[in-house]
Scaffold this motif. Structure first.
Motif, short mmCIF file in Angstrom:
data_model
loop_
_atom_site.label_atom_id
_atom_site.label_comp_id
_atom_site.label_asym_id
_atom_site.label_seq_id
_atom_site.Cartn_x
_atom_site.Cartn_y
_atom_site.Cartn_z
N LEU A 1 9.54 22.98 41.16
CA LEU A 1 10.73 22.18 41.47
C LEU A 1 10.66 20.83 40.76
CD1 LEU A 1 13.33 22.17 43.19
CD2 LEU A 1 12.01 21.08 45.02
N THR A 2 11.79 20.39 40.20
CA THR A 2 11.86 19.09 39.55
C THR A 2 13.30 18.59 39.65
OG1 THR A 2 11.31 17.86 37.54
CG2 THR A 2 12.32 20.02 37.22
N CYS A 3 13.57 17.45 39.04
CA CYS A 3 14.93 16.93 38.97
C CYS A 3 15.22 16.51 37.55
CB CYS A 3 15.11 15.69 39.85
SG CYS A 3 15.22 16.04 41.59
N ALA A 4 16.48 16.61 37.18
CA ALA A 4 16.91 16.12 35.87
C ALA A 4 18.30 15.54 36.05
CB ALA A 4 16.92 17.27 34.87
N PRO A 5 18.69 14.61 35.16
CA PRO A 5 20.03 14.06 35.29
C PRO A 5 21.09 15.14 35.10
CG PRO A 5 18.84 13.01 33.47
CD PRO A 5 17.95 14.07 34.02
N ALA A 6 22.15 15.08 35.91
CA ALA A 6 23.26 16.03 35.75
C ALA A 6 23.93 15.76 34.41
CB ALA A 6 24.26 15.84 36.87
N PRO A 7 24.39 16.81 33.72
CA PRO A 7 25.09 16.59 32.47
C PRO A 7 26.33 15.71 32.69
CG PRO A 7 25.00 18.94 33.02
CD PRO A 7 24.35 18.20 34.14
N VAL A 8 26.62 14.84 31.72
CA VAL A 8 27.79 13.96 31.84
C VAL A 8 29.05 14.79 31.65
CG1 VAL A 8 28.95 11.95 30.87
CG2 VAL A 8 26.46 12.02 31.00
N ALA A 9 30.00 14.61 32.57
CA ALA A 9 31.24 15.42 32.53
C ALA A 9 32.11 15.00 31.33
CB ALA A 9 32.01 15.23 33.82
N ALA B 1 23.39 8.86 35.99
CA ALA B 1 23.85 10.23 36.23
C ALA B 1 23.09 10.75 37.46
CB ALA B 1 23.56 11.09 35.03
N PRO B 2 23.77 11.47 38.36
CA PRO B 2 23.08 11.98 39.54
C PRO B 2 21.88 12.85 39.15
CG PRO B 2 25.43 12.44 39.64
CD PRO B 2 25.16 11.88 38.29
N ARG B 3 20.81 12.76 39.93
CA ARG B 3 19.62 13.58 39.71
C ARG B 3 19.83 14.91 40.42
NH1 ARG B 3 16.06 11.98 36.24
NH2 ARG B 3 14.30 12.65 37.50
N ARG B 4 19.72 16.00 39.71
CA ARG B 4 19.96 17.32 40.30
C ARG B 4 18.66 18.13 40.33
NH1 ARG B 4 24.34 15.80 42.19
NH2 ARG B 4 26.30 15.98 41.05
N PRO B 5 18.42 18.85 41.43
CA PRO B 5 17.21 19.68 41.48
C PRO B 5 17.34 20.90 40.56
CG PRO B 5 18.55 20.04 43.43
CD PRO B 5 19.23 18.95 42.64
N ARG B 6 16.22 21.30 39.99
CA ARG B 6 16.21 22.55 39.23
C ARG B 6 14.78 23.07 39.18
NH1 ARG B 6 14.43 22.50 34.02
NH2 ARG B 6 13.95 20.46 33.15
N MET B 7 14.63 24.33 38.84
CA MET B 7 13.31 24.93 38.70
C MET B 7 12.88 24.82 37.24
SD MET B 7 11.76 26.00 41.36
CE MET B 7 12.01 26.48 43.06
N ALA B 8 11.74 24.19 36.98
CA ALA B 8 11.21 24.12 35.62
C ALA B 8 10.51 25.44 35.30
CB ALA B 8 10.22 22.96 35.52
N ASP B 9 10.23 25.65 34.01
CA ASP B 9 9.55 26.89 33.61
C ASP B 9 8.09 26.88 34.03
OD1 ASP B 9 11.85 27.76 32.43
OD2 ASP B 9 11.34 26.94 30.45
N ARG B 10 7.51 25.67 34.10
CA ARG B 10 6.09 25.56 34.39
C ARG B 10 5.87 24.62 35.55
NH1 ARG B 10 4.53 22.98 30.00
NH2 ARG B 10 2.38 23.64 29.87
N THR B 11 4.67 24.68 36.12
CA THR B 11 4.41 23.85 37.31
C THR B 11 4.31 22.38 36.93
OG1 THR B 11 2.00 23.93 37.13
CG2 THR B 11 3.05 25.74 38.33
#
Lengths: 414, 342
Positions: free
Chosen positions: A406-414, B169-179
């Motif tokens: 699990l991680t976080c990344a910035p949402a793509p800009v609309a 930009a809002p931070r969104r959760p996602r699953m990365a490919d690796r730990t």
């Protein structure tokens, strides 16, 4: 050099004896109850919960991986079990876990779901879990109940793996010791343990680590259960014993040892309460890494925003000594991910790995069964109900020690 | 011609400073104060039809105020609501953000203007916020930016960072490919190779709070006691959370000289509360405060305390509590505060 005999658990059940055969672990329920029995417990029982089952485990305290080196728990969980020392491979029942679940005062509500979105987020949504449930005796002392449950869970975990001592393993892993490799960068790790007294404590070789100084430890000892959790704070941000036994940073460094890194070692460090002690311990841990010849350090934390300070201070202290750092942080960016993600960030160090957002909401399905309690304490609803919870409540979901994806990344800009 | 309603605080409509900070929501026709310059910049195509205003303490400290402000705005039937610029002013920024958010929730277009460090930024609820400088001496460029953004929004276009749009930009959760552990090894190798920019989490900006000037005569001032130690009446009537607090509460101290053990309880989930519950003064020092009051060292003790739980609380919520507490205390006349933390 540590050797591990891996036995892959494919099926589980109850029977007349503790046996391991053809990938199936059979548990003698009577023997398990006897191992766990204590005067301060009115009753204690064990139940299986397997991946895909419609089961929610609530009020989870600790999780332990079944491991054994010899009869009576010799060589594993030092300081807790008193079997004779054994010099041999560590037998691991991979895919099984012993889970303690039930009410203890001041333990924060922690959830494992065996199916649905939360099952993917916790390492224990995909293990076969032998769940220990208990009722304290009238007027039992809570600290004693906690101690008895911990000893019982460790003894039971060792006993389960003992059933596989004579079996042919599915695979054998040889784990390199830390050490220098010519021409490769020496990378070590600092494992912060949140040690803040009863019900928020971590034990090293059977002793509370509260008030201890940062110390180098042989990672093979951690594999064999030298670090045991009594940490019932932030569910998503604590490291149950199982996570220490499978120390993800040590694993990642060992996997590349001799290829592009030299695994330099593990430093355990406490997370004290006061700001001045946090600063003092951070300076001491950084100096220890320098003295041990670490050229770079990966740091991990345990706990909420308070623990961000422990990792940030250590990162800055190491960078001041010319040692490169990377810190693993969980974000606390609010339900929509728009808030500031880190509570205390390093000032001179800059490299951070995100292990997800504490505040992300999850919609969890209704379950057929609940273990550990009938009610979800936070919402005061039946534990089996469909419910919305933050990721914060799912046990070990934000993988402080780096085991999750699990991680976080910035949402793509609309 | 598009109709615009402009929201300002008491200061920018010329009603006064802190002395008028409690003034209630009000509406007047046409542009006022900085609205006049904004109207000039917008030219003949658009018209500021009304200016709605409210005192900072009222707008940030009284829960019903924002709804009343939006009702006044709606009376003027705007095509667009403009709030601010609020610069770095905390209460004003919070009000501008909340009014913009509430207007947007009510189906109106809205835009707010403030400095990127303003704590209100987190409360804009999806309404766009454009940057201003730090203080009102930068009103000129702030209005230039705001006017350009208003024209663009009324033309149906989307604002970008080039228009001064602020906010991550809002931070969104996602699953990365690796730990995370495997990615940490990659990152540390990049760091050793000299890359100082590689990171998965951007370094946050933190507020640098300028302390208020010291109180010259405490014996004439009202002192408030506040805590994040989650000390509440034993049955926790306001259902304060033990972790991840989304609210703060107030309880009366009137007529009380001490906190009797058993009648109060810390619901904080971040530490062992045994010693706090054995003597609640360890969290909220009412006994010592009353002693100081009797000795005349302080003028009065504020007759209620404010409380939340600081345990896993998001920075955004903590900032909001701080601004709301400041507004509430100003409103009540308290001029000094001791905030105990656990």
């Amino acid at each position: 050099m540590l050797k591990r005999s891996i036995h892959r658990v494919q099926a589980v059940g109850f029977g007349d004896a503790m046996t391991w055969s053809g990938g199936e672990l059979t548990v003698d329920r009577e023997e398990a109850r006897r191992l766990l029995a204590a005067p301060c417990l009115a009753s204690v029982d064990v139940t299986w919960a397997s991946p895909g089952d419609s089961v929610r485990i609530v009020k989870v305290l600790d999780v332990v991986e079944p491991r054994s080196k010899g009869p009576g728990g010799g060589g594993v969980f030092p300081g807790w079990l008193d079997g004779p020392p054994v010099d041999g491979p560590t037998h691991v029942l991979r895919g099984a876990a012993v889970v303690v679940a039930g009410y203890l005062p001041r333990a924060q509500e922690a959830v494992i779901d065996m199916t649905g979105p939360a099952a993917e987020l916790s390492p224990f949504g995909s293990t076969h879990n032998l769940v220990i449930e208990f009722t304290p005796a009238p007027d039992a002392d809570w600290a004693e109940v906690d101690d008895v449950l911990r000893r019982g869970a460790l003894a039971l975990a060792a006993r389960l793996a003992e059933a596989a001592l004579d079996a042919e393993p599915d695979e054998t892993e040889t784990v390199p010791d830390p050490g220098a490799v010519d021409g490769l960068p020496r990378i070590g790790t600092i494992t912060n343990l949140q040690t803040q007294g009863v019900f928020k404590d971590v034990f090293v070789r059977g002793e509370s680590f509260n008030g201890q100084e940062p110390a180098l430890i042989d990672p093979a000892e951690i594999d064999d259960g030298a670090v045991v959790s009594g940490q019932y704070g932030h569910p998503s941000l604590r490291n149950p014993t199982w996570v220490h036994q499978n120390h993800p940073i040590a694993s990642a460094l060992r996997a590349r040892h001799g290829r592009d890194v030299a695994f330099a070692g593990v430093v355990l460090a406490p997370e004290p309460v006061s700001a001045s002690e946090k600063a003092r311990i951070s300076a001491a841990a950084a100096q220890l890494c320098a003295d041990a010849g670490f050229e770079a350090v990966i740091l991990t934390k345990e706990g909420g925003g308070n623990a961000d300070a422990d990792i940030a201070l250590k990162m800055d202290a190491l960078e001041d000594l010319g040692i490169a750092t990377v810190g693993l942080f969980a974000e606390m960016a609010g339900p929509d991910g728009t808030g500031p993600p880190i509570v205390v960030a390093p000032e001179r160090a800059t490299a951070m790995v995100s292990t997800g957002n504490y505040d992300t909401r999850l919609s969890l399905p209704e379950m057929e069964r609940a273990l550990g309690g009938n009610e979800l304490a936070l919402l005061k609803v039946p534990a089996t109900s469909a419910m919305e919870l933050p990721t914060a409540v799912i046990l070990a979901s934000l993988g402080c020690l780096g085991g999750g994806r699990l991680t976080c990344a910035p949402a793509p800009v609309a | 011609m598009a109709r615009i309603v402009h929201y300002l605080n008491q200061f920018f409509i010329g009603a006064g400073g802190e002395d008028a900070a409690a003034s209630p929501p009000a509406s007047q026709p046409g542009p006022v104060g900085p609205g006049r310059r904004l109207a000039q910049l917008l030219g003949d195509e658009h018209e500021i039809v009304a200016t709605v205003s409210c005192g900072d303490d009222d707008a940030a400290g009284r829960p019903a105020a924002v709804g009343e402000i939006v009702a006044l705005i709606q009376e003027a039937q705007p095509d667009l609501v403009v709030t601010g610029p609020a610069f770095t002013s905390g209460r004003y920024g919070l009000a501008c953000a909340r009014v913009a958010a509430a207007a947007k929730a009510a189906g109106l277009n809205a835009v707010a203007a403030m400095h990127p460090d303003n704590p209100g930024l987190d409360e804009a609820g999806g309404a766009p916020v454009v940057a201003s400088g730090e203080a009102a001496r930068l009103m000129g460029p702030a209005l230039d930016t705001l006017a350009a953004a208003v024209k663009k929004l009324l033309a149906g276009e989307v604002l970008t960072n080039a228009d001064g749009l602020v906010g991550l930009a809002p931070r969104r959760p996602r699953m990365a490919d690796r730990t995370a552990a495997e990615r940490a090894v990659d990152l540390v190798l990049a760091r050793l190779a000299g890359d100082r920019d590689a990171t998965e989490v951007p370094l946050p900006r933190f507020d640098k709070v300028t302390p208020a000037p010291p109180i010259t005569d405490l014996s004439n001032s009202t002192l408030a006691i506040l805590t994040e130690g989650a000390l509440v009446p034993d049955d926790n009537p306001g259902a304060l959370e033990s972790a991840r607090a989304t609210k703060w509460l107030r309880y009366s101290l009137a007529g009380r000289d001490e906190l009797v053990p058993g009648e109060w309880r810390s619901v904080h989930g971040g530490f062992s509360t045994v010693w706090a519950n054995a003597d609640p003064h360890r969290i909220l020092p009412l006994d010592a405060a009353r002693q100081l009051e009797r000795e005349g060292a302080i003028g009065h003790l504020h007759e209620e305390y404010l409380v939340t739980a600081g345990n896993g609380t998001s920075v955004a919520n903590a900032r909001r509590f701080g601004v709301e507490w400041a507004a509430d205390l100003r409103h009540s006349g308290a001029r000094a505060a001791i905030l105990t933390a656990t």
